[in-house]
Enzyme design. Structure first.
Site, PDB file in Angstrom:
ATOM      1  N   LYS A 129     -38.076  18.925  31.959  1.00 32.91           N
ATOM      2  CA  LYS A 129     -38.814  17.664  31.871  1.00 32.91           C
ATOM      3  C   LYS A 129     -38.079  16.606  32.673  1.00 32.91           C
ATOM      4  O   LYS A 129     -36.918  16.785  33.050  1.00 32.91           O
ATOM      5  CB  LYS A 129     -38.978  17.209  30.425  1.00 32.91           C
ATOM      6  N   LYS A 180     -45.372  23.081  27.251  1.00 31.45           N
ATOM      7  CA  LYS A 180     -45.382  22.106  26.170  1.00 31.45           C
ATOM      8  C   LYS A 180     -46.382  20.987  26.469  1.00 31.45           C
ATOM      9  O   LYS A 180     -46.368  20.421  27.552  1.00 31.45           O
ATOM     10  CB  LYS A 180     -43.979  21.526  25.971  1.00 31.45           C
TER      11      LYS A 180
END
Length: 233
Positions: free
Chosen positions: A27, A89
């Site tokens: 991320k 995710k």
């Protein structure tokens, strides 16, 4: 309880793999709670980790996409899933669109981990809906990392209900949200399958570089707590 560490580059991913992480999460911390990395960067990190032969699980976020932007969510899921990660995710806000988004994610064909954003509380009906859709894992996280940790946002009883609900349906359960080493006893009490860290292993705030010493120390602490639990049981 496995230690998930969020990284933003090949260098950080390899450092985390060598520093004791059990689970590598891709991320961009500077782009929001679940800030997404460029697809090319995700692909490069996945290739580097596979060459490293660590065997670690790899997840990646799609970015902070509002619940009402269903087409954008689907496009990002396809793009990230195509990079070869083990799990994609997707942040799930407390929003009326959440059930429809969860249905679409379940039908996407990708290994999705819904991440329930807990800042405004958890809608346990939405959590139950996700569990019924048989995702491989379900997480709780926070959006505003400056507002405190997950434990500041939700009481232990709610977190316990969340962990029990997800585990009761046979899915992995994860907790994250500005977690630090001091939260180790609380995490051990809840015993999720994995706990996610970024701030705790950085030299400054979550947007700064990973600190190898903090990473190793956290790994020792988490494993030490697990060993104590086995001895005490």
């Amino acid at each position: 309880m496995k230690m998930l560490v969020s990284v933003r580059s090949v260098e950080e991913a390899l450092l985390a793999a060598d520093g004791g992480a059990d689970f590598i999460d891709l991320k961009e911390p500077g782009a929001g709670a679940l800030g997404g990395l460029p697809v090319n960067t995700i692909r490069e990190i996945v290739v580097a980790l596979r060459r490293h032969r660590s065997g670690l699980l790899v997840s990646a976020t799609i970015g902070d996409v509002p619940m009402h932007e269903a087409q954008r969510i689907a496009a990002r899921v396809d793009a990230v899933g195509g990079c070869g990660v083990d799990y994609v995710k997707v942040g799930i806000e407390r929003d009326s669109h959440a059930p429809a988004v969860l249905d679409a994610l379940a039908a996407s064909g990708w290994p999705i981990v819904p991440v329930f954003i807990a800042d405004r509380g958890l809608d346990m009906a939405h959590v139950a809906h996700a569990c019924a859709l048989r995702f491989p894992g379900v997480m709780a996280d926070t959006f505003d990392k400056r507002a405190g940790s997950l434990f500041d946002v939700l009481p232990m009883q709610v977190l316990r209900e969340f962990v029990d609900a997800v585990r009761g349906e046979g899915a992995m359960v994860g907790l994250a949200g500005a977690l630090r080493a001091t939260h180790a006893p609380l995490l051990q009490e809840l015993a999720p399958d994995f706990a996610g860290f970024r701030t705790a292993v950085c030299v400054g705030d979550r947007s700064t570089a990973l600190d190898p010493q903090r990473l190793r120390a956290l790994g020792v602490l988490m494993r030490g707590r697990a060993a104590e639990a086995v001895v005490d049981s």
